[in-house]
Structure formats: C-alpha cells, structure tokens
Motif scaffolding. Structure first.
Motif, PDB file in Angstrom:
ATOM      1  N   ARG A 170      60.735  55.402  50.159  1.00 50.17           N
ATOM      2  CA  ARG A 170      60.247  54.938  51.809  1.00 50.17           C
ATOM      3  C   ARG A 170      58.819  55.289  51.456  1.00 50.17           C
ATOM      4  O   ARG A 170      57.624  55.558  52.343  1.00 50.17           O
ATOM      5  CB  ARG A 170      60.371  55.795  52.103  1.00 50.17           C
ATOM      6  N   PRO A 171      58.202  54.730  50.287  1.00 50.23           N
ATOM      7  CA  PRO A 171      56.480  55.289  50.113  1.00 50.23           C
ATOM      8  C   PRO A 171      55.696  53.650  51.328  1.00 50.23           C
ATOM      9  O   PRO A 171      56.249  53.516  51.654  1.00 50.23           O
ATOM     10  CB  PRO A 171      56.469  54.275  48.592  1.00 50.23           C
ATOM     11  N   LEU A 172      54.383  54.577  51.235  1.00 51.50           N
ATOM     12  CA  LEU A 172      53.517  54.047  52.467  1.00 51.50           C
ATOM     13  C   LEU A 172      52.777  53.065  51.551  1.00 51.50           C
ATOM     14  O   LEU A 172      52.449  53.491  50.844  1.00 51.50           O
ATOM     15  CB  LEU A 172      53.135  54.922  53.013  1.00 51.50           C
ATOM     16  N   GLY A 173      51.152  52.050  52.431  1.00 52.06           N
ATOM     17  CA  GLY A 173      51.342  51.342  51.650  1.00 52.06           C
ATOM     18  C   GLY A 173      51.115  49.757  51.796  1.00 52.06           C
ATOM     19  O   GLY A 173      51.830  49.510  52.811  1.00 52.06           O
ATOM     20  N   LEU A 174      50.785  49.036  50.547  1.00 51.97           N
ATOM     21  CA  LEU A 174      51.140  47.478  50.738  1.00 51.97           C
ATOM     22  C   LEU A 174      52.599  47.698  49.931  1.00 51.97           C
ATOM     23  O   LEU A 174      52.498  47.007  48.642  1.00 51.97           O
ATOM     24  CB  LEU A 174      50.124  46.795  49.507  1.00 51.97           C
ATOM     25  N   TRP A 175      53.629  48.006  51.445  1.00 54.84           N
ATOM     26  CA  TRP A 175      54.653  47.589  50.804  1.00 54.84           C
ATOM     27  C   TRP A 175      55.653  47.047  51.928  1.00 54.84           C
ATOM     28  O   TRP A 175      55.130  46.849  53.066  1.00 54.84           O
ATOM     29  CB  TRP A 175      55.105  48.881  50.386  1.00 54.84           C
ATOM     30  N   PRO A 176      56.524  46.120  51.821  1.00 52.30           N
ATOM     31  CA  PRO A 176      57.874  45.358  52.558  1.00 52.30           C
ATOM     32  C   PRO A 176      57.842  46.253  54.079  1.00 52.30           C
ATOM     33  O   PRO A 176      57.903  47.710  53.508  1.00 52.30           O
ATOM     34  CB  PRO A 176      58.703  45.034  52.369  1.00 52.30           C
ATOM     35  N   GLY A 177      57.643  45.856  55.566  1.00 56.40           N
ATOM     36  CA  GLY A 177      57.920  46.857  56.240  1.00 56.40           C
ATOM     37  C   GLY A 177      56.617  47.327  56.938  1.00 56.40           C
ATOM     38  O   GLY A 177      55.954  46.350  57.658  1.00 56.40           O
ATOM     39  N   ASP A 178      57.220  48.376  57.728  1.00 60.00           N
ATOM     40  CA  ASP A 178      55.897  48.974  58.103  1.00 60.00           C
ATOM     41  C   ASP A 178      55.559  50.128  58.005  1.00 60.00           C
ATOM     42  O   ASP A 178      54.438  51.444  57.861  1.00 60.00           O
ATOM     43  CB  ASP A 178      56.577  49.822  59.663  1.00 60.00           C
ATOM     44  N   ALA A 179      55.430  49.833  55.931  1.00 60.18           N
ATOM     45  CA  ALA A 179      54.413  51.046  55.106  1.00 60.18           C
ATOM     46  C   ALA A 179      53.033  50.771  55.495  1.00 60.18           C
ATOM     47  O   ALA A 179      52.518  51.806  55.377  1.00 60.18           O
ATOM     48  CB  ALA A 179      55.105  50.654  53.790  1.00 60.18           C
TER      49      ALA A 179
END
Length: 608
Positions: free
Chosen positions: A537-546
């Motif tokens: 569940r990474p943060l940053g430039l990933w899909p969703g609300d990252a």
C-alpha cells in the motif's frame, strides 16, 4: 579490580542472552534474522539506537568538534528527518513487504530477466562491501580505545608477547600508528590482540541467538551506554566548573573569535551558510540507507505490527538525535577545555585522529574507579551492539540472497532445510569478520573514512526512496544508479574538494541516471506492480489515493521533525549558553515543540 568485574559482568550477561535465544533462533531464517517477527516497537527502536551508538561515533563527534566546531554536529542531527521518514513512510512498508533482506525486495518490486542479477549485486554490495566497510570503521575505533585501556605489552609475559609481536610483523600486519607514543609494532600487536578477543566475545552470543539475542543485549547495552556517558558528562562539567563556565573558559583558551566559531550552531563567515545548508540538506535525504535499507529495515521487519514498526522509528529518532547527541556535545566541548589543542596544529596530519582519542583518554583521566568500569563496559557495549548487528545483518544477505536464492534456487535447483540455512548464517559471520579486519588495517582516521562513505551513498539514496514513491522506477533504473555511483564516486572525490558539491554531483548523477534509464527501458510488469501495491500500500505516484496520503504523511513528518529539532536546539542552547539565554525564549521553543505533537502522534499510535 572493580572496573574489571563490571566489564566481566556485562560480558557474562551478553553471552547468556545469546545462548538463551539459541534454540529459538535455530527454528529457521525468520526466527534467526527477524526474531520471529514478534519484537515490540520500543525494543526495536532502542536496538536501532544501540547499533548506531557505535564506539566510533563518540570519537568521531569529539574529532568534529575540534576540527570544525558545534555546527558540524548537524552532520548527525540532520539524519533526524531521515529517521522520521523511516518511521512515517518506510517502516510499515518494509514490514508489509514480507521480505527478509532489502535485496530480496528487488524481486518483489521489479520484473525482468535481470532481476535476480540485481538482487545478487545488491546483496554483495550491501551485505559485503558496505557492511564490511562500516564494520571496519567500528573495529578501528576499538583499536583506539584498546590502546589506552588494554596495554598487553605490560600485562603479558615477554616470551608470549614477543611471539605474538613477531608473528604479526612477519604477516605484515604491523600497520597501526599510535596516538599515545607506542611504536608501530607494539601498537599493532596490542590492537589486533584486543580486536580478536572483542570479536570472539561478540561472536559467542551474536551467532548463537540470532536477532532475538542481538536485540535482547542491545537494549541493555543502550541503557548501560547512556548511564556511562551521562556520568562522564557530569564529571567533565564538574571539572570545567559548571556549564556556565564552558563559554568563558573556551574564550580564555582560544580567544573570542575562535571560541565563537567553535561554539556556533551555524557556520560563521561570509559565504559559508549556503554551502553548509546545501550539504546537510543533501546528506539528510540522500544517504546510503535513506529508506532504512539495512539493519534499520531489518528491525522494522521484525516488529509484530505496523504500529510497532512506526513506534520503533520514532523511538530511534529521539534516542539517537536528542538523548545521545546532547550528552556527547557536553563531553566533546568539555574536553576542548580540559584537553585544549594548539590552533596551529589544526588541519595537520593526524590532528583528527589525535582529537578523536581524547574521548578515550578523558575517561582514564577524569573518571574514578567504578565509574571508569561502567564507562569501559559502555564502550564495550557500544562496540558489541554494532558488531553483532553487522554480523547478523551481513549474514542475512549471504544466507537468504546468495546461498538460498542464488546457489540453491537458481543454480542447484533445490530447497535447503532450515538447519542448513542457520549453519550457513553462522559461518557467514566468520567470513564477514575476516573481511572487516582486512579492511580495518588500511583505514586512516574515523572522520576521513566517514566523509568518504557519504559520497558513495549519495548517488543511490534518491533511488532507494523513489522505488517506494514512483511506480515508473524499474529494475534497470536502480541498477544504473548503483553502477553510476560506484564508477563516478572516485572521480568526484578526486575532482572536487567542497563536500556539498561532491554530494550534489553524486545525487544528480545517480538519481538522474535512474530516472532516464527507467523512462527508456521496459516498464515493470503490471502484475508485479499490482502485487506490490496489494502488499505494501505505497504512497506517492501510485494509483488510487496514494498521492493524497503521501502529502499528509509528509506534513506529519515535517511536524515531527520540527518537534524534535526544537527540543534539540533548546537543549543545545542550555549547554552552550548556560545562564545567558532568557527563560522565555527556551520556554517558547519547548511549547511550540509540544504544540506540534498532536499533528503527528496520532499517526504513530494508529493500528493500521
């Protein structure tokens, strides 16, 4: 005798803890290297702090204070921001990834035919090159300490000592220059004999109990180290005449201008501030373990929950940056008064090494029997807590990545049993020690060696963070950053003297190579990326609300950092300007630090 009994008691405790954990550690690699993933956050955090409270670090701080002044402490303090990034961004990601080493993350994060080769390269680079290099620095500090407190040439019979000295000379190992007036042969014999005995002691408990035994001893070692150094600081202040006398006596010894330079929290002089701010900014973000890669990640992976992993990062940050460094600051500045240097010798060959040694000689000069024994045990604890971690951490690469995955999995096409893997792990420790000793005999001062390590790490620090924050980074980009850093660092070191320019160039070359190569080479397989997203569940430039979560976390990290640095600067003001600052100003700093706590503390306590 009292001092010897205190040291012997500590050694007996450490060995007992290691052997107590032996049966649990033998259950398999997770048990041996991750303590069964059942470690509490505060224990993991104190273990991180104990490991970084290496015996070389207080010596390094003492040398830095003499060569540049208090503002060079920012070389350590700025890591507080990076450590809090670990707490709020990376610790739970490491734990969720399900890996045992950071090299193993390569096959979780990337795809492609060369992914195993990259994993192998990273295992060799971190598990052998980086690990052994830093372990050699710690062993070099042990030589400095042993020179003062372990005079084997006075204790051993002439026949025994002469045989040892002759053997060392015949092997070409008489290489240590003494800082106390001993000849090279005697200094080398004493140093190598001390190192062999210290390493044998650490090996006895670290290889038997795995990470569980290491953490159990680390917590006790950290407490012992703080008791010893606080006692040392109190006695140094008493010898100086109190905190309020530090500034006055510094001015008397060095003159108002130089004393002001040595005690300044920021560099004084035209044109110095910008390069300094650039330097610490680059160093705080782009370093060889910027996402916790290494033993910090190992401790996070060993925590029982995500919350405990975050707690570990916060405990580590405050213990490391605030608690230990304020005590070292008191000791280091006090020794500038009690053991002053001639300003004409500053910058000469051997000056840094000689000033580093004053931390040790001060113990012998100012601590009474009993307290000296506690401080000696504390220094031994500092050595042991770092050596045991580097042995366990390095062996994890050799066992998991090189032996199990590469040799057994890819080459032999078989699965080794748990007992065999644990035996390989224990044998790997011995190989790592031999390599570290080989490098140690070729090192100079701790300070010069440490500065070189910053340059090598700057080129890959950005990539270590990008792999968690940007899904576009691929295997080829990370490999490019690693290779460019290894090739470019020697040329950058040779071509530029300014430290901030060296770090800036390495960041541009390493991170730039990673981004450019990632954009022009095949992207990571979508299934691999989806699996990574589900796991971490990474943060940053990933899909969703990252992206939204990234922004929130970054703000919380900045608030936590502000709390930490406000308290640190208030404590530093008290130490350096005791009695000369208004209580209102100090109170305002502490009140603001406390007011920021509600912005970040709920995140630390959150269960998911």
């Amino acid at each position: 005798m009292i001092d010897a009994l205190i040291v012997a008691g500590f050694m007996a405790y450490a060995v007992a803890m290691g052997w107590r954990a032996r049966r649990h550690a033998a259950a398999g690699l997770d048990a041996y290297f991750l303590a069964g993933k059942d470690v509490s956050g505060w224990r993991a955090g104190l273990s991180m702090a104990a490991t970084q409270y290496a015996a070389d670090t207080p010596l390094l701080v003492t040398g830095l204070l003499a060569t540049g002044g208090v503002y060079l402490m920012w070389h350590f303090w700025i890591y507080g921001f990076g450590y809090l990034l670990l707490a709020f961004f990376f610790a739970e990601g490491w734990r969720r990834s399900g890996v045992l080493t950071d090299a193993e993350l390569t096959e979780v994060r990337y795809s492609g035919r060369g992914v195993l080769a990259l994993r192998t390269l990273k295992a060799i680079y971190y598990g052998t090159v980086v690990n052994v290099f830093f372990l050699a620095m710690v062993l070099l500090a042990a030589v400095r300490i042993a020179e003062v407190f372990l005079p084997w040439h006075e204790w051993l019979p002439d026949g025994v000592y002469g045989g040892l000295s002759g053997t060392i000379d015949a092997l070409g190992l008489a290489v240590f220059n003494s800082a106390t007036g001993l000849d090279v042969a005697t200094a080398s014999t004493n140093g190598l004999l001390s190192i062999v005995l210290i390493v044998a002691f650490v090996y006895a408990y670290a290889t038997s109990g795995g990470l569980r035994g290491v953490i159990a001893t680390d917590v006790a070692q950290f407490v012992l180290m703080m008791i010893g150094t606080i006692a040392y600081a109190v006695l140094v202040v008493r010898e100086v005449g109190g905190l309020g006398m530090l500034g006055e006596r510094m001015t008397t010894l060095y003159g108002e201008a130089q004393a002001g330079d040595l005690l300044a929290v920021l560099p004084r002089g035209e044109g110095l501030l910008f390069p300094f701010l650039m330097l610490i900014g680059l160093q705080g973000l782009f370093w060889i373990g910027s996402d916790g890669t290494g033993y910090l990640a190992q401790r996070a992976m060993a925590c029982r929950t995500d919350r405990e992993a975050r707690v570990a990062g916060v405990v580590f940050s405050w213990a490391q940056i605030l608690v230990r460094s304020v005590v070292w600051l008191i000791i280091g500045v006090g020794l500038l008064v009690l053991m002053p240097f001639d300003p004409a010798t500053a910058g000469t060959d051997g000056f840094a090494a000689a000033r580093e040694l004053t931390f040790v000689t001060g113990i012998d000069a100012y601590l009474p029997v009993g307290l000296r024994g506690i401080m000696l045990a504390a220094l031994l604890a500092a050595l042991a807590s770092t050596i045991d971690t580097h042995l366990n951490w390095g062996a994890s690469y050799w066992t998991k990545d090189l032996y199990e995955r590469l040799y057994c999995g890819a080459i032999r096409k078989r699965t080794p049993d748990a007992r065999t893997l644990v035996r390989v792990a224990r044998l790997s420790n011995l190989v790592i020690v031999v390599l570290a000793l080989t490098i140690m005999v070729n090192l100079g001062s701790i300070q010069s060696t440490w500065f070189l390590s910053l340059v090598f790490g700057a080129g890959i620090g950005g990539v270590l963070m990008l792999r968690w924050w940007w899904q576009g980074l691929n295997m080829y980009g990370e490999a490019a950053a690693l290779l460019v850093s290894l090739v470019a660092a020697p040329f950058v070191i040779q071509g530029f003297e300014a430290e901030w320019i060296r770090l800036g160039l390495m960041v541009l070359l390493g991170t730039g190579a990673a981004i450019i190569v990632s954009l022009v080479t095949p992207r990571t397989d979508v299934d691999v990326l989806d699996d990574f997203i589900d796991r971490v569940r990474p943060l940053g430039l990933w899909p969703g609300d990252a992206r939204r979560r990234f922004t929130l976390r970054f703000g919380q990290t900045c608030a936590a950092s502000a709390s930490l640095f406000l308290v640190l600067l208030a404590c530093t003001d008290v130490v350096l300007h005791a009695g000369s600052l208004s209580a209102g100003w100090l109170s305002a700093q502490l009140v603001l630090a406390a007011a920021l706590v509600p912005l970040w503390w709920p995140l630390v306590q959150r269960e998911a």
